[in-house]
Scaffold this motif. Structure first.
Motif, mmCIF file in Angstrom:
data_model
loop_
_atom_site.group_PDB
_atom_site.id
_atom_site.type_symbol
_atom_site.label_atom_id
_atom_site.label_comp_id
_atom_site.label_asym_id
_atom_site.label_seq_id
_atom_site.Cartn_x
_atom_site.Cartn_y
_atom_site.Cartn_z
ATOM 1 N N ASP A 25 0.834 -1.210 0.000
ATOM 2 C CA ASP A 25 0.000 0.000 0.000
ATOM 3 C C ASP A 25 0.866 1.257 0.000
ATOM 4 O OD1 ASP A 25 -2.309 -1.492 0.014
ATOM 5 O OD2 ASP A 25 -2.689 -1.245 2.166
ATOM 6 N N LEU A 26 1.921 1.237 0.786
ATOM 7 C CA LEU A 26 2.822 2.378 0.860
ATOM 8 C C LEU A 26 3.459 2.662 -0.497
ATOM 9 C CD1 LEU A 26 4.313 4.476 2.599
ATOM 10 C CD2 LEU A 26 5.980 2.692 3.152
ATOM 11 N N VAL A 27 3.941 1.613 -1.165
ATOM 12 C CA VAL A 27 4.571 1.788 -2.479
ATOM 13 C C VAL A 27 3.546 2.284 -3.501
ATOM 14 C CG1 VAL A 27 5.697 0.587 -4.405
ATOM 15 C CG2 VAL A 27 6.405 0.130 -2.047
ATOM 16 N N GLN A 28 2.355 1.720 -3.495
ATOM 17 C CA GLN A 28 1.327 2.152 -4.445
ATOM 18 C C GLN A 28 0.952 3.616 -4.227
ATOM 19 O OE1 GLN A 28 -1.932 -0.613 -4.165
ATOM 20 N NE2 GLN A 28 -0.723 -2.285 -5.025
ATOM 21 N N THR A 29 0.824 4.016 -2.981
ATOM 22 C CA THR A 29 0.495 5.411 -2.683
ATOM 23 C C THR A 29 1.607 6.342 -3.150
ATOM 24 O OG1 THR A 29 -0.843 4.753 -0.787
ATOM 25 C CG2 THR A 29 -0.057 7.028 -0.824
ATOM 26 N N ALA A 30 2.837 5.953 -2.858
ATOM 27 C CA ALA A 30 3.975 6.779 -3.273
ATOM 28 C C ALA A 30 4.053 6.884 -4.793
ATOM 29 C CB ALA A 30 5.272 6.206 -2.710
ATOM 30 N N LEU A 31 3.884 5.765 -5.496
ATOM 31 C CA LEU A 31 3.959 5.793 -6.959
ATOM 32 C C LEU A 31 2.799 6.581 -7.567
ATOM 33 C CD1 LEU A 31 5.196 2.163 -7.737
ATOM 34 C CD2 LEU A 31 6.494 4.307 -7.941
ATOM 35 N N ALA A 32 1.636 6.540 -6.949
ATOM 36 C CA ALA A 32 0.507 7.338 -7.442
ATOM 37 C C ALA A 32 0.816 8.827 -7.327
ATOM 38 C CB ALA A 32 -0.761 6.993 -6.670
ATOM 39 N N LYS A 33 1.455 9.219 -6.235
ATOM 40 C CA LYS A 33 1.828 10.621 -6.071
ATOM 41 C C LYS A 33 2.914 11.024 -7.062
ATOM 42 C CE LYS A 33 0.370 11.042 -1.311
ATOM 43 N NZ LYS A 33 0.723 11.418 0.055
ATOM 44 N N VAL A 34 3.853 10.124 -7.292
ATOM 45 C CA VAL A 34 4.918 10.392 -8.267
ATOM 46 C C VAL A 34 4.321 10.504 -9.672
ATOM 47 C CG1 VAL A 34 6.953 9.389 -9.394
ATOM 48 C CG2 VAL A 34 6.790 9.406 -6.914
ATOM 49 N N ALA A 35 3.356 9.659 -9.996
ATOM 50 C CA ALA A 35 2.738 9.688 -11.333
ATOM 51 C C ALA A 35 2.143 11.058 -11.625
ATOM 52 C CB ALA A 35 1.660 8.608 -11.439
ATOM 53 N N ASP A 36 1.530 11.671 -10.623
ATOM 54 C CA ASP A 36 0.926 12.991 -10.806
ATOM 55 C C ASP A 36 1.960 14.072 -11.098
ATOM 56 O OD1 ASP A 36 -1.609 11.991 -10.389
ATOM 57 O OD2 ASP A 36 -1.655 12.552 -8.266
ATOM 58 N N ARG A 37 3.189 13.844 -10.652
ATOM 59 C CA ARG A 37 4.248 14.854 -10.804
ATOM 60 C C ARG A 37 5.378 14.388 -11.715
ATOM 61 N NH1 ARG A 37 2.384 14.174 -5.764
ATOM 62 N NH2 ARG A 37 1.680 15.967 -4.570
ATOM 63 N N TRP A 38 5.143 13.310 -12.465
ATOM 64 C CA TRP A 38 6.218 12.659 -13.208
ATOM 65 C C TRP A 38 6.966 13.589 -14.166
ATOM 66 C CZ3 TRP A 38 9.382 8.980 -12.591
ATOM 67 C CH2 TRP A 38 10.186 8.570 -13.649
ATOM 68 N N THR A 39 6.275 14.409 -14.897
ATOM 69 C CA THR A 39 6.937 15.284 -15.869
ATOM 70 C C THR A 39 7.954 16.185 -15.174
ATOM 71 O OG1 THR A 39 4.963 15.242 -17.253
ATOM 72 C CG2 THR A 39 6.558 16.980 -17.686
ATOM 73 N N LYS A 40 7.572 16.766 -14.064
ATOM 74 C CA LYS A 40 8.474 17.644 -13.319
ATOM 75 C C LYS A 40 9.634 16.846 -12.723
ATOM 76 C CE LYS A 40 8.631 20.970 -9.564
ATOM 77 N NZ LYS A 40 7.886 21.668 -8.537
ATOM 78 N N ILE A 41 9.337 15.694 -12.128
ATOM 79 C CA ILE A 41 10.364 14.874 -11.491
ATOM 80 C C ILE A 41 11.373 14.379 -12.514
ATOM 81 C CG2 ILE A 41 10.770 12.682 -10.288
ATOM 82 C CD1 ILE A 41 8.003 13.160 -8.938
ATOM 83 N N ALA A 42 10.893 13.835 -13.621
ATOM 84 C CA ALA A 42 11.781 13.288 -14.646
ATOM 85 C C ALA A 42 12.588 14.388 -15.318
ATOM 86 C CB ALA A 42 10.983 12.518 -15.682
ATOM 87 N N GLY A 43 12.033 15.582 -15.375
ATOM 88 C CA GLY A 43 12.731 16.708 -15.996
ATOM 89 C C GLY A 43 13.929 17.189 -15.193
ATOM 90 N N GLN A 44 14.027 16.753 -13.945
ATOM 91 C CA GLN A 44 15.135 17.184 -13.087
ATOM 92 C C GLN A 44 16.277 16.174 -13.072
ATOM 93 O OE1 GLN A 44 13.371 17.978 -9.269
ATOM 94 N NE2 GLN A 44 12.151 19.670 -10.055
ATOM 95 N N GLY A 45 16.211 15.161 -13.919
ATOM 96 C CA GLY A 45 17.276 14.150 -13.960
ATOM 97 C C GLY A 45 16.807 12.832 -13.408
ATOM 98 N N ASP A 46 17.699 12.116 -12.737
ATOM 99 C CA ASP A 46 17.402 10.791 -12.197
ATOM 100 C C ASP A 46 16.288 10.889 -11.156
ATOM 101 O OD1 ASP A 46 17.440 8.182 -11.323
ATOM 102 O OD2 ASP A 46 19.346 8.353 -10.265
ATOM 103 N N PRO A 47 15.157 10.184 -11.379
ATOM 104 C CA PRO A 47 14.036 10.270 -10.443
ATOM 105 C C PRO A 47 14.198 9.396 -9.196
ATOM 106 C CG PRO A 47 13.453 8.868 -12.274
ATOM 107 C CD PRO A 47 14.815 9.437 -12.590
ATOM 108 N N THR A 48 15.185 8.533 -9.173
ATOM 109 C CA THR A 48 15.329 7.591 -8.056
ATOM 110 C C THR A 48 15.456 8.276 -6.696
ATOM 111 O OG1 THR A 48 16.307 5.966 -9.538
ATOM 112 C CG2 THR A 48 16.651 5.616 -7.185
ATOM 113 N N PRO A 49 16.283 9.307 -6.547
ATOM 114 C CA PRO A 49 16.388 9.936 -5.219
ATOM 115 C C PRO A 49 15.081 10.590 -4.757
ATOM 116 C CG PRO A 49 18.229 10.594 -6.586
ATOM 117 C CD PRO A 49 17.267 9.852 -7.452
ATOM 118 N N TYR A 50 14.237 11.002 -5.699
ATOM 119 C CA TYR A 50 12.994 11.661 -5.320
ATOM 120 C C TYR A 50 12.148 10.688 -4.519
ATOM 121 C CZ TYR A 50 8.585 14.164 -5.547
ATOM 122 O OH TYR A 50 7.427 14.800 -5.214
#
Length: 70
Positions: free
Chosen positions: A45-70
């Motif tokens: 559940d924790l991973v799914q919630t986190a990935l859902a939040k990341v999905a909403d912001r993916w363009t911004k996150i991916a635009g800053q380089g490696d998304p792993t640390p985020y």
């Protein structure tokens, strides 16, 4: 009155970069979440919630380089 139980098909757009991130990082994230929670279901559940939040912001996150640390 008869109710039809036909499935509703929806077209969902998924960024290929995000899909690749999920494929590559889901298992390591789930292991870390399990270490934090000691509960497999809660960890999922924790991973799914986190990935859902990341999905909403993916363009911004991916635009800053490696998304792993985020």
């Amino acid at each position: 009155m008869t109710v039809s139980a036909e499935p509703v098909q929806r077209e969902i757009w998924v960024d290929e970069g995000f899909a690749a991130f999920v494929r590559d990082r889901s298992a390591p994230l789930a292991r870390t979440a399990f270490l934090l929670t000691a509960d497999r279901h809660l960890a999922e559940d924790l991973v799914q919630t986190a990935l859902a939040k990341v999905a909403d912001r993916w363009t911004k996150i991916a635009g800053q380089g490696d998304p792993t640390p985020y």
